[in-house]
Design an enzyme around this catalytic site. Structure first.
Site, PDB file in Angstrom:
ATOM      1  N   VAL A 208       0.855  -1.180   0.000  1.00 50.05           N
ATOM      2  CA  VAL A 208       0.000   0.000   0.000  1.00 50.05           C
ATOM      3  C   VAL A 208       0.893   1.232   0.000  1.00 50.05           C
ATOM      4  O   VAL A 208       1.797   1.356   0.829  1.00 50.05           O
ATOM      5  CB  VAL A 208      -0.928   0.012   1.226  1.00 50.05           C
ATOM      6  CG1 VAL A 208      -1.836   1.243   1.182  1.00 50.05           C
ATOM      7  CG2 VAL A 208      -1.758  -1.261   1.294  1.00 50.05           C
ATOM      8  N   CYS A 209       0.666   2.122  -0.950  1.00 47.87           N
ATOM      9  CA  CYS A 209       1.369   3.402  -1.019  1.00 47.87           C
ATOM     10  C   CYS A 209       2.890   3.182  -1.032  1.00 47.87           C
ATOM     11  O   CYS A 209       3.407   2.433  -1.863  1.00 47.87           O
ATOM     12  CB  CYS A 209       0.920   4.295   0.125  1.00 47.87           C
ATOM     13  SG  CYS A 209       1.314   6.045  -0.090  1.00 47.87           S
ATOM     14  N   THR A 210       3.619   3.783  -0.101  1.00 44.02           N
ATOM     15  CA  THR A 210       5.076   3.683  -0.100  1.00 44.02           C
ATOM     16  C   THR A 210       5.576   2.333   0.394  1.00 44.02           C
ATOM     17  O   THR A 210       6.793   2.122   0.465  1.00 44.02           O
ATOM     18  CB  THR A 210       5.689   4.807   0.745  1.00 44.02           C
ATOM     19  OG1 THR A 210       5.130   4.759   2.055  1.00 44.02           O
ATOM     20  CG2 THR A 210       5.419   6.172   0.117  1.00 44.02           C
TER      21      THR A 210
ATOM     22  N   THR B   7       3.302   3.530  -6.895  1.00 45.34           N
ATOM     23  CA  THR B   7       3.238   4.026  -5.519  1.00 45.34           C
ATOM     24  C   THR B   7       2.572   5.386  -5.586  1.00 45.34           C
ATOM     25  O   THR B   7       2.057   5.786  -6.645  1.00 45.34           O
ATOM     26  CB  THR B   7       4.640   4.106  -4.880  1.00 45.34           C
ATOM     27  OG1 THR B   7       4.517   4.414  -3.488  1.00 45.34           O
ATOM     28  CG2 THR B   7       5.520   5.134  -5.562  1.00 45.34           C
TER      29      THR B   7
ATOM     30  N   ALA C  97      -1.291   2.906  -5.149  1.00 47.00           N
ATOM     31  CA  ALA C  97      -0.921   4.312  -5.029  1.00 47.00           C
ATOM     32  C   ALA C  97      -1.179   4.809  -3.612  1.00 47.00           C
ATOM     33  O   ALA C  97      -1.068   4.037  -2.659  1.00 47.00           O
ATOM     34  CB  ALA C  97      -1.688   5.125  -6.070  1.00 47.00           C
TER      35      ALA C  97
END
Length: 322
Positions: free
Chosen positions: A107-109, A127, A160
């Site tokens: 998830v994300c970073t 990301t 992202a």
């Protein structure tokens, strides 16, 4: 329904984004209310509690070495990851857990943790848009897709910004149990139901500030929440208890468009994402709320000056299998 329990491990660490954990966890938990059987386990590298980005302590159920083999491993993100080297213990934990997992998602970073674990070599990934350049620089062998909500490459998934983790969890749920349950869970959580992975991080439904007028915010939430519903002018006006003429005037004054054009743009954006994900044009029309393929074709002609089929042939998907 898939047979037997589905074990989900979430790898956490100090400085983690709390929503990266709670968003997907709520999707799986809500699915259990409707007959699924997801078993969630929180894992930290050494089994110790961790501190989240808002200071809340998160206890761990186990450490990475003692953890079971998970059907799905979710790796959360954190603000420090794009600017600093990933803690070697965290990277090693992700690598060990991933090798025992059926599929791996970030998830994300959290994509930076997968990169440090060597799990993105030769793969496509994404990301948060603010950090895609950093991800590409740090792992040049990874093909970074800077404008996708989430990317699937084999059994590896990356998403992202933080709320895109919910979209990813819904997509994983759909893979496991089909679209009907995924839509039911999305409705229950009051989130956007069909943001396909190829949909842009900067799509029509994500751009610009929220309307100042509460009525317009309600209309936008209704259209984005279920683009396939009846969103004719009369139906929208009745939903927010204003006259069709007044609703049209508010759209023109604040958004410089009409209700019909706004609905079409949201549906067009979703149809484009569905085509990117590999659906045929007829499926894309039906699932995005267009009454027919012909109405979808006319929308593509207005916005892109080409047909849906030609669009699909011209642009590569970010959701195709590797």
């Amino acid at each position: 329904m898939a047979a037997g329990p589905h074990r989900v491990g979430v790898l956490v660490f100090d400085g983690m984004k709390l929503l990266d954990l709670s968003g997907p966890a709520e999707v799986f938990s809500e699915a259990n209310r409707f007959g699924a059987d997801y078993r969630l386990s929180i894992v930290s590298p050494d089994g110790s509690p961790v501190s989240s980005s808002i200071g809340m302590r998160v206890p761990a159920d186990t450490d990475a070495q003692a953890a079971a083999a998970y059907d799905t491993l979710v790796v959360v993100g954190g603000d420090a990851l794009p600017a600093s080297p990933v803690d070697p213990a965290l990277g090693a934990a992700a690598k060990a857990l991933a090798h025992r997992a059926g599929r791996v998602a970030s998830v994300c970073t959290g994509a930076f943790v997968l990169g440090a674990a060597g799990l993105l070599e030769g793969r496509r990934a994404t990301t948060h848009w603010q950090h895609t350049d950093a991800l590409a620089r740090r792992w040049p062998a990874t093909r970074v897709e800077p404008d996708a909500l989430f990317v699937k490459d084999g059994t590896t998934y990356t998403s992202a910004g933080v709320t895109a983790g919910i979209d990813l969890a819904l997509a994983l749920l759909e893979e496991d149990h089909g679209p009907a349950l995924a839509r039911r869970v999305a409705r229950s959580l009051v989130v956007y139901m069909q943001r396909a992975g190829g949909q842009s991080q900067f799509s029509a439904s994500l751009q610009g500030p929220a309307p100042r007028t509460p009525v317009l915010r309600l209309v936008q939430e209704a259209v984005q929440g279920d683009p396939t519903a009846d969103h004719g002018l009369e139906a929208l006006a009745a939903r927010v208890r204003v006259s069709p003429r007044h609703l049209t005037r508010m759209f023109r004054t604040e958004l410089d468009t009409t209700p019909a054009k706004y609905v079409e743009l949201v549906r067009f954006d979703l149809a484009k994402a569905l085509l990117d994900a590999g659906h045929n044009a007829t499926e894309a029309a039906t699932r995005s709320g267009f009454p027919s393929y012909e109405s979808l074709r006319r929308a593509f002609a207005r916005h892109l000056s080409l047909s849906p089929i030609r669009y699909q042939q011209r642009f590569a998907t970010t959701a195709r299998e590797s």
